[in-house]
Design a protein around this motif. Structure first.
Motif, PDB file in Angstrom:
ATOM      1  N   VAL A   5     -34.093 -32.022 -36.648  1.00 33.58           N
ATOM      2  CA  VAL A   5     -33.535 -31.256 -37.772  1.00 33.58           C
ATOM      3  C   VAL A   5     -32.022 -31.078 -37.641  1.00 33.58           C
ATOM      4  O   VAL A   5     -31.337 -30.739 -38.606  1.00 33.58           O
ATOM      5  N   THR A   6     -31.499 -31.340 -36.454  1.00 32.34           N
ATOM      6  CA  THR A   6     -30.105 -30.992 -36.150  1.00 32.34           C
ATOM      7  C   THR A   6     -29.103 -31.658 -37.080  1.00 32.34           C
ATOM      8  O   THR A   6     -28.137 -31.030 -37.537  1.00 32.34           O
ATOM      9  N   SER A   7     -29.297 -32.941 -37.383  1.00 36.86           N
ATOM     10  CA  SER A   7     -28.289 -33.648 -38.168  1.00 36.86           C
ATOM     11  C   SER A   7     -28.121 -33.053 -39.558  1.00 36.86           C
ATOM     12  O   SER A   7     -26.994 -32.952 -40.070  1.00 36.86           O
ATOM     13  N   SER A   8     -29.227 -32.620 -40.193  1.00 37.48           N
ATOM     14  CA  SER A   8     -29.119 -32.010 -41.526  1.00 37.48           C
ATOM     15  C   SER A   8     -28.324 -30.714 -41.468  1.00 37.48           C
ATOM     16  O   SER A   8     -27.517 -30.426 -42.360  1.00 37.48           O
ATOM     17  N   LEU A   9     -28.538 -29.928 -40.425  1.00 36.04           N
ATOM     18  CA  LEU A   9     -27.801 -28.670 -40.279  1.00 36.04           C
ATOM     19  C   LEU A   9     -26.318 -28.938 -40.028  1.00 36.04           C
ATOM     20  O   LEU A   9     -25.449 -28.245 -40.578  1.00 36.04           O
ATOM     21  N   LYS A  10     -26.031 -29.943 -39.233  1.00 34.01           N
ATOM     22  CA  LYS A  10     -24.630 -30.287 -38.954  1.00 34.01           C
ATOM     23  C   LYS A  10     -23.937 -30.781 -40.215  1.00 34.01           C
ATOM     24  O   LYS A  10     -22.741 -30.528 -40.422  1.00 34.01           O
ATOM     25  N   GLN A  11     -24.668 -31.497 -41.058  1.00 39.22           N
ATOM     26  CA  GLN A  11     -24.085 -31.992 -42.306  1.00 39.22           C
ATOM     27  C   GLN A  11     -23.701 -30.844 -43.229  1.00 39.22           C
ATOM     28  O   GLN A  11     -22.636 -30.863 -43.863  1.00 39.22           O
ATOM     29  N   ILE A  12     -24.553 -29.829 -43.315  1.00 37.99           N
ATOM     30  CA  ILE A  12     -24.232 -28.654 -44.131  1.00 37.99           C
ATOM     31  C   ILE A  12     -22.974 -27.982 -43.609  1.00 37.99           C
ATOM     32  O   ILE A  12     -22.041 -27.664 -44.360  1.00 37.99           O
ATOM     33  N   ASP A  13     -22.925 -27.770 -42.299  1.00 38.47           N
ATOM     34  CA  ASP A  13     -21.766 -27.109 -41.685  1.00 38.47           C
ATOM     35  C   ASP A  13     -20.499 -27.933 -41.878  1.00 38.47           C
ATOM     36  O   ASP A  13     -19.433 -27.395 -42.193  1.00 38.47           O
ATOM     37  N   TYR A  14     -20.607 -29.249 -41.732  1.00 34.30           N
ATOM     38  CA  TYR A  14     -19.436 -30.114 -41.834  1.00 34.30           C
ATOM     39  C   TYR A  14     -18.823 -30.055 -43.227  1.00 34.30           C
ATOM     40  O   TYR A  14     -17.607 -29.852 -43.381  1.00 34.30           O
ATOM     41  N   PHE A  15     -19.644 -30.252 -44.259  1.00 30.04           N
ATOM     42  CA  PHE A  15     -19.094 -30.319 -45.609  1.00 30.04           C
ATOM     43  C   PHE A  15     -18.653 -28.947 -46.111  1.00 30.04           C
ATOM     44  O   PHE A  15     -17.752 -28.855 -46.952  1.00 30.04           O
ATOM     45  N   LEU A  16     -19.257 -27.886 -45.586  1.00 34.20           N
ATOM     46  CA  LEU A  16     -18.779 -26.545 -45.907  1.00 34.20           C
ATOM     47  C   LEU A  16     -17.384 -26.335 -45.328  1.00 34.20           C
ATOM     48  O   LEU A  16     -16.455 -25.888 -46.019  1.00 34.20           O
ATOM     49  N   THR A  17     -17.222 -26.667 -44.061  1.00 34.46           N
ATOM     50  CA  THR A  17     -15.935 -26.509 -43.385  1.00 34.46           C
ATOM     51  C   THR A  17     -14.867 -27.394 -44.010  1.00 34.46           C
ATOM     52  O   THR A  17     -13.696 -27.012 -44.087  1.00 34.46           O
ATOM     53  N   ALA A  18     -15.282 -28.571 -44.481  1.00 41.49           N
ATOM     54  CA  ALA A  18     -14.324 -29.505 -45.088  1.00 41.49           C
ATOM     55  C   ALA A  18     -13.939 -29.104 -46.504  1.00 41.49           C
ATOM     56  O   ALA A  18     -13.073 -29.739 -47.120  1.00 41.49           O
ATOM     57  N   GLY A  19     -14.567 -28.066 -47.037  1.00 39.34           N
ATOM     58  CA  GLY A  19     -14.248 -27.628 -48.386  1.00 39.34           C
ATOM     59  C   GLY A  19     -14.910 -28.442 -49.475  1.00 39.34           C
ATOM     60  O   GLY A  19     -14.566 -28.310 -50.653  1.00 39.34           O
ATOM     61  N   MET A  20     -15.885 -29.261 -49.101  1.00 40.44           N
ATOM     62  CA  MET A  20     -16.583 -30.110 -50.069  1.00 40.44           C
ATOM     63  C   MET A  20     -17.866 -29.466 -50.574  1.00 40.44           C
ATOM     64  O   MET A  20     -18.458 -29.929 -51.553  1.00 40.44           O
ATOM     65  N   LEU A  21     -18.289 -28.395 -49.914  1.00 44.71           N
ATOM     66  CA  LEU A  21     -19.557 -27.740 -50.236  1.00 44.71           C
ATOM     67  C   LEU A  21     -19.310 -26.240 -50.380  1.00 44.71           C
ATOM     68  O   LEU A  21     -18.685 -25.623 -49.516  1.00 44.71           O
ATOM     69  N   ARG A  22     -19.796 -25.642 -51.460  1.00 47.63           N
ATOM     70  CA  ARG A  22     -19.618 -24.215 -51.677  1.00 47.63           C
ATOM     71  C   ARG A  22     -20.565 -23.412 -50.786  1.00 47.63           C
ATOM     72  O   ARG A  22     -21.657 -23.885 -50.420  1.00 47.63           O
ATOM     73  N   LEU A  23     -20.144 -22.198 -50.467  1.00 47.06           N
ATOM     74  CA  LEU A  23     -20.928 -21.338 -49.592  1.00 47.06           C
ATOM     75  C   LEU A  23     -22.302 -21.047 -50.191  1.00 47.06           C
ATOM     76  O   LEU A  23     -23.319 -21.077 -49.481  1.00 47.06           O
ATOM     77  N   GLU A  24     -22.356 -20.788 -51.488  1.00 47.50           N
ATOM     78  CA  GLU A  24     -23.647 -20.478 -52.110  1.00 47.50           C
ATOM     79  C   GLU A  24     -24.601 -21.676 -52.067  1.00 47.50           C
ATOM     80  O   GLU A  24     -25.816 -21.519 -51.928  1.00 47.50           O
ATOM     81  N   ASP A  25     -24.031 -22.901 -52.158  1.00 45.90           N
ATOM     82  CA  ASP A  25     -24.869 -24.094 -52.050  1.00 45.90           C
ATOM     83  C   ASP A  25     -25.365 -24.266 -50.620  1.00 45.90           C
ATOM     84  O   ASP A  25     -26.506 -24.704 -50.405  1.00 45.90           O
ATOM     85  N   ALA A  26     -24.524 -23.951 -49.638  1.00 43.70           N
ATOM     86  CA  ALA A  26     -24.939 -24.056 -48.238  1.00 43.70           C
ATOM     87  C   ALA A  26     -26.114 -23.124 -47.958  1.00 43.70           C
ATOM     88  O   ALA A  26     -27.051 -23.493 -47.241  1.00 43.70           O
ATOM     89  N   ARG A  27     -26.100 -21.936 -48.524  1.00 44.94           N
ATOM     90  CA  ARG A  27     -27.213 -20.992 -48.344  1.00 44.94           C
ATOM     91  C   ARG A  27     -28.510 -21.562 -48.948  1.00 44.94           C
ATOM     92  O   ARG A  27     -29.584 -21.458 -48.354  1.00 44.94           O
ATOM     93  N   ILE A  28     -28.385 -22.141 -50.138  1.00 41.00           N
ATOM     94  CA  ILE A  28     -29.565 -22.725 -50.798  1.00 41.00           C
ATOM     95  C   ILE A  28     -30.137 -23.856 -49.950  1.00 41.00           C
ATOM     96  O   ILE A  28     -31.361 -23.988 -49.796  1.00 41.00           O
TER      97      ILE A  28
END
Length: 320
Positions: free
Chosen positions: A182-205
């Protein structure tokens, strides 16, 4: 053994009907009973069209026959190289076609899950859209500046993804997981959030979607068609093998993150079959484990998701 004998034997192995085998050959080839008998006995030659019809009906590949005596060779078909939205659509359609060839009944699918298997994402969840987004980010040079909120699945993608999910549901599925699946999916969420490509509310979803997916897999362990084998040591590969009525009929070996080669040569199938059997013996079947062992496995995954959710809370506090 002659090639014609191999074709007849493979067709004999593939049929489950209890009626006369000679009559089954006659029905498939639309020839008389006597003509079918002569082909089975080798007294008459199969035409190319007849050989292909037997392979199509028996759901085996003639590639397998052509390399029967070759020790280290396999004829395989590589999927489309994904480097654009269009080629992603083509890749998904190819996957549908490869799964259709396995048929409806008696299919067992074994998968070494380096990541959460791709077909688990093919539903109406936000996670399904995110995974396609991540794959395009990694493989399409023109896609790198696209933010997640501006990306939407095409109708062709949605249609193919829906059919892949429906086809997989027909199969008996056995997956090998470890603590990092499961780790890679979680890292992808964190990466794109930190990069400003993913909104915080989408990361929660997305975190919620992963929790829902894991909960669904936990419930499916109580059915006859699904199992997860937990392997503590194995480094996963995302390779897989398909069986038809207990016999290996297709192998899928990854080339790139999504791309794979599909092969049906018996020499290669026996090799990958032996590999999977050995790894399954070393792994623990969660469907046959007690509730305590299953809970321990899924609690580890939940802790990883919870850790990411906690980091999202800190991210919100610092977002000033």
């Amino acid at each position: 053994m002659k090639k014609q004998d191999l074709i007849i034997n493979r067709f004999r192995e593939s049929v489950t009907d209890q009626t006369s085998f000679i009559q089954q050959v006659a029905n498939v080839l639309d020839i008389s009973y006597d003509a079918a008998y002569r082909r089975i006995q080798g007294k008459a030659k199969l035409t190319a069209d007849e050989a292909m019809e037997l392979a199509k009906t028996g759901q085996f590949s003639l590639d397998n026959i052509m390399v029967q005596d070759v020790k280290l060779s396999a004829l395989g078909e590589a999927t489309t190289h994904v480097n654009s939205i269009k080629s992603m659509e083509e890749y998904l359609v190819e996957t549908v076609r490869n799964l259709r060839q396995l048929g409806k009944d008696g299919v067992r699918f074994e998968y070494s899950a380096k990541d959460i298997p791709v077909y688990h994402h093919f539903d109406n969840s936000e996670l399904a859209r995110f995974k396609i987004y991540v794959w395009l980010q990694l493989m399409d040079p023109t896609f790198m500046d696209t933010k997640y909120e501006n990306f939407h699945l095409t109708m062709e993608m949605k249609s193919a993804m829906k059919e892949i999910a429906q086809l997989i549901e027909r199969f008996e599925v056995c997956e090998i997981w470890n603590d990092t699946t499961v780790t890679s999916s979680l890292k992808q969420i964190d990466y794109f959030l930190t990069a400003g490509m993913l909104r915080l509310e989408d990361a929660r979803i997305l975190c919620k979607d992963i929790k829902n997916l894991i909960a669904l897999k936990q419930k499916e362990l109580l059915t006859d068609r699904y199992d997860i084998h937990y392997h503590e040591l194995l480094i996963m590969t995302n390779n897989s093998i398909a069986y038809k009525h207990g016999k290996p009929v297709a192998g899928f070996v990854t080339m790139t993150m999504l791309g794979y080669i599909r092969f049906t040569a018996s020499n290669m199938l026996h090799r990958i079959e032996g590999y999977f059997k050995h790894q399954l013996k070393q792994a623990t079947s969660l469907s046959h484990s007690n509730s305590k062992e299953r809970a321990r496995f899924f609690n580890k995954i939940e802790q990883k998701i919870n850790a990411l959710e906690k980091s999202l809370e800190r991210y919100e506090v610092l977002d000033f």
